[in-house]
Design a protein around this motif. Structure first.
Motif, PDB file in Angstrom:
ATOM      1  N   GLY A  81     -11.756 -24.997 -35.214  1.00  0.00           N
ATOM      2  CA  GLY A  81     -10.459 -25.063 -35.883  1.00  0.00           C
ATOM      3  C   GLY A  81      -9.450 -24.167 -35.191  1.00  0.00           C
ATOM      4  O   GLY A  81      -8.282 -24.538 -35.015  1.00  0.00           O
ATOM      5  N   GLN A  82      -9.895 -22.994 -34.767  1.00  0.00           N
ATOM      6  CA  GLN A  82      -9.025 -22.092 -34.032  1.00  0.00           C
ATOM      7  C   GLN A  82      -8.642 -22.694 -32.685  1.00  0.00           C
ATOM      8  O   GLN A  82      -7.509 -22.545 -32.242  1.00  0.00           O
ATOM      9  CB  GLN A  82      -9.703 -20.727 -33.834  1.00  0.00           C
ATOM     10  N   VAL A  83      -9.574 -23.365 -32.033  1.00  0.00           N
ATOM     11  CA  VAL A  83      -9.279 -24.012 -30.752  1.00  0.00           C
ATOM     12  C   VAL A  83      -8.208 -25.083 -30.950  1.00  0.00           C
ATOM     13  O   VAL A  83      -7.275 -25.197 -30.162  1.00  0.00           O
ATOM     14  CB  VAL A  83     -10.555 -24.601 -30.124  1.00  0.00           C
ATOM     15  N   MET A  84      -8.321 -25.867 -32.016  1.00  0.00           N
ATOM     16  CA  MET A  84      -7.322 -26.898 -32.300  1.00  0.00           C
ATOM     17  C   MET A  84      -5.951 -26.290 -32.598  1.00  0.00           C
ATOM     18  O   MET A  84      -4.927 -26.924 -32.375  1.00  0.00           O
ATOM     19  CB  MET A  84      -7.763 -27.753 -33.487  1.00  0.00           C
ATOM     20  N   ASN A  85      -5.942 -25.067 -33.113  1.00  0.00           N
ATOM     21  CA  ASN A  85      -4.684 -24.369 -33.394  1.00  0.00           C
ATOM     22  C   ASN A  85      -4.122 -23.668 -32.169  1.00  0.00           C
ATOM     23  O   ASN A  85      -3.109 -22.985 -32.254  1.00  0.00           O
ATOM     24  CB  ASN A  85      -4.877 -23.343 -34.515  1.00  0.00           C
ATOM     25  N   HIS A 118     -18.762 -18.123 -40.679  1.00  0.00           N
ATOM     26  CA  HIS A 118     -18.325 -19.520 -40.681  1.00  0.00           C
ATOM     27  C   HIS A 118     -17.289 -19.751 -41.780  1.00  0.00           C
ATOM     28  O   HIS A 118     -16.266 -20.403 -41.547  1.00  0.00           O
ATOM     29  CB  HIS A 118     -19.522 -20.450 -40.873  1.00  0.00           C
ATOM     30  N   ALA A 119     -17.528 -19.198 -42.959  1.00  0.00           N
ATOM     31  CA  ALA A 119     -16.583 -19.351 -44.064  1.00  0.00           C
ATOM     32  C   ALA A 119     -15.247 -18.673 -43.748  1.00  0.00           C
ATOM     33  O   ALA A 119     -14.172 -19.218 -44.038  1.00  0.00           O
ATOM     34  CB  ALA A 119     -17.180 -18.774 -45.346  1.00  0.00           C
ATOM     35  N   ILE A 120     -15.303 -17.499 -43.144  1.00  0.00           N
ATOM     36  CA  ILE A 120     -14.076 -16.789 -42.779  1.00  0.00           C
ATOM     37  C   ILE A 120     -13.305 -17.569 -41.716  1.00  0.00           C
ATOM     38  O   ILE A 120     -12.083 -17.716 -41.808  1.00  0.00           O
ATOM     39  CB  ILE A 120     -14.403 -15.365 -42.292  1.00  0.00           C
ATOM     40  N   ALA A 121     -14.010 -18.098 -40.720  1.00  0.00           N
ATOM     41  CA  ALA A 121     -13.365 -18.874 -39.660  1.00  0.00           C
ATOM     42  C   ALA A 121     -12.742 -20.146 -40.233  1.00  0.00           C
ATOM     43  O   ALA A 121     -11.648 -20.553 -39.831  1.00  0.00           O
ATOM     44  CB  ALA A 121     -14.372 -19.221 -38.563  1.00  0.00           C
ATOM     45  N   PHE A 122     -13.413 -20.780 -41.172  1.00  0.00           N
ATOM     46  CA  PHE A 122     -12.912 -21.985 -41.827  1.00  0.00           C
ATOM     47  C   PHE A 122     -11.591 -21.703 -42.543  1.00  0.00           C
ATOM     48  O   PHE A 122     -10.600 -22.423 -42.366  1.00  0.00           O
ATOM     49  CB  PHE A 122     -13.978 -22.491 -42.805  1.00  0.00           C
ATOM     50  N   MET A 123     -11.569 -20.648 -43.345  1.00  0.00           N
ATOM     51  CA  MET A 123     -10.343 -20.307 -44.087  1.00  0.00           C
ATOM     52  C   MET A 123      -9.214 -19.902 -43.150  1.00  0.00           C
ATOM     53  O   MET A 123      -8.047 -20.265 -43.359  1.00  0.00           O
ATOM     54  CB  MET A 123     -10.632 -19.186 -45.090  1.00  0.00           C
ATOM     55  N   ASP A 124      -9.546 -19.169 -42.102  1.00  0.00           N
ATOM     56  CA  ASP A 124      -8.532 -18.733 -41.145  1.00  0.00           C
ATOM     57  C   ASP A 124      -7.922 -19.919 -40.406  1.00  0.00           C
ATOM     58  O   ASP A 124      -6.705 -19.996 -40.240  1.00  0.00           O
ATOM     59  CB  ASP A 124      -9.154 -17.755 -40.146  1.00  0.00           C
ATOM     60  N   ALA A 148      -3.319 -23.451 -39.494  1.00  0.00           N
ATOM     61  CA  ALA A 148      -2.880 -24.842 -39.328  1.00  0.00           C
ATOM     62  C   ALA A 148      -1.803 -25.187 -40.349  1.00  0.00           C
ATOM     63  O   ALA A 148      -0.811 -25.850 -40.010  1.00  0.00           O
ATOM     64  CB  ALA A 148      -4.065 -25.788 -39.473  1.00  0.00           C
ATOM     65  N   LYS A 149      -1.964 -24.748 -41.576  1.00  0.00           N
ATOM     66  CA  LYS A 149      -0.971 -25.021 -42.617  1.00  0.00           C
ATOM     67  C   LYS A 149       0.350 -24.335 -42.280  1.00  0.00           C
ATOM     68  O   LYS A 149       1.423 -24.928 -42.424  1.00  0.00           O
ATOM     69  CB  LYS A 149      -1.512 -24.542 -43.968  1.00  0.00           C
TER      70      LYS A 149
END
Length: 97
Positions: A27-31, A72-78, A83-84
């Motif tokens: 998700g961070q890579v996509m951002n 994983h949960a922290i990375a998901f929320m970040d 992105a938002k």
């Protein structure tokens, strides 16, 4: 009045959320935060390894890899939060045209 700088359209927050739910750090890579994504992935793997070695076979699967699941949960929320934010910033720039 000056025209706002044209920003490329960012990835949809829903798409980032779906990818981040499956792959830690992507998700961070996509951002556009590849270094941060790589750091999240390696931290998750490292803490999963540590928690696995500190537990016994009597613990559940989630308990054995709890450190990795936490990161994983922290990375998901970040990833979703960034992105938002980027999506809203892009949309507000489009309205000013």
């Amino acid at each position: 009045m000056t025209k706002p700088i044209d920003m490329p359209k960012p990835s949809s927050p829903a798409l980032v959320m779906a990818v981040a739910a499956v792959l830690t750090g992507m998700g961070q890579v996509m951002n556009g935060q590849a270094n941060r994504g790589l750091m999240m992935a390696f931290t998750a793997l490292s803490l999963a390894w540590v928690s696995y070695n500190l537990t016994t076979p009597e613990h559940s699967f989630v308990g054995r890899y709890a450190g990795g699941f936490m990161i994983h949960a922290i990375a998901f929320m970040d990833a979703y939060r960034v992105a938002k934010f980027r999506w809203q910033e892009w949309k507000s720039g489009q309205r000013q045209d």
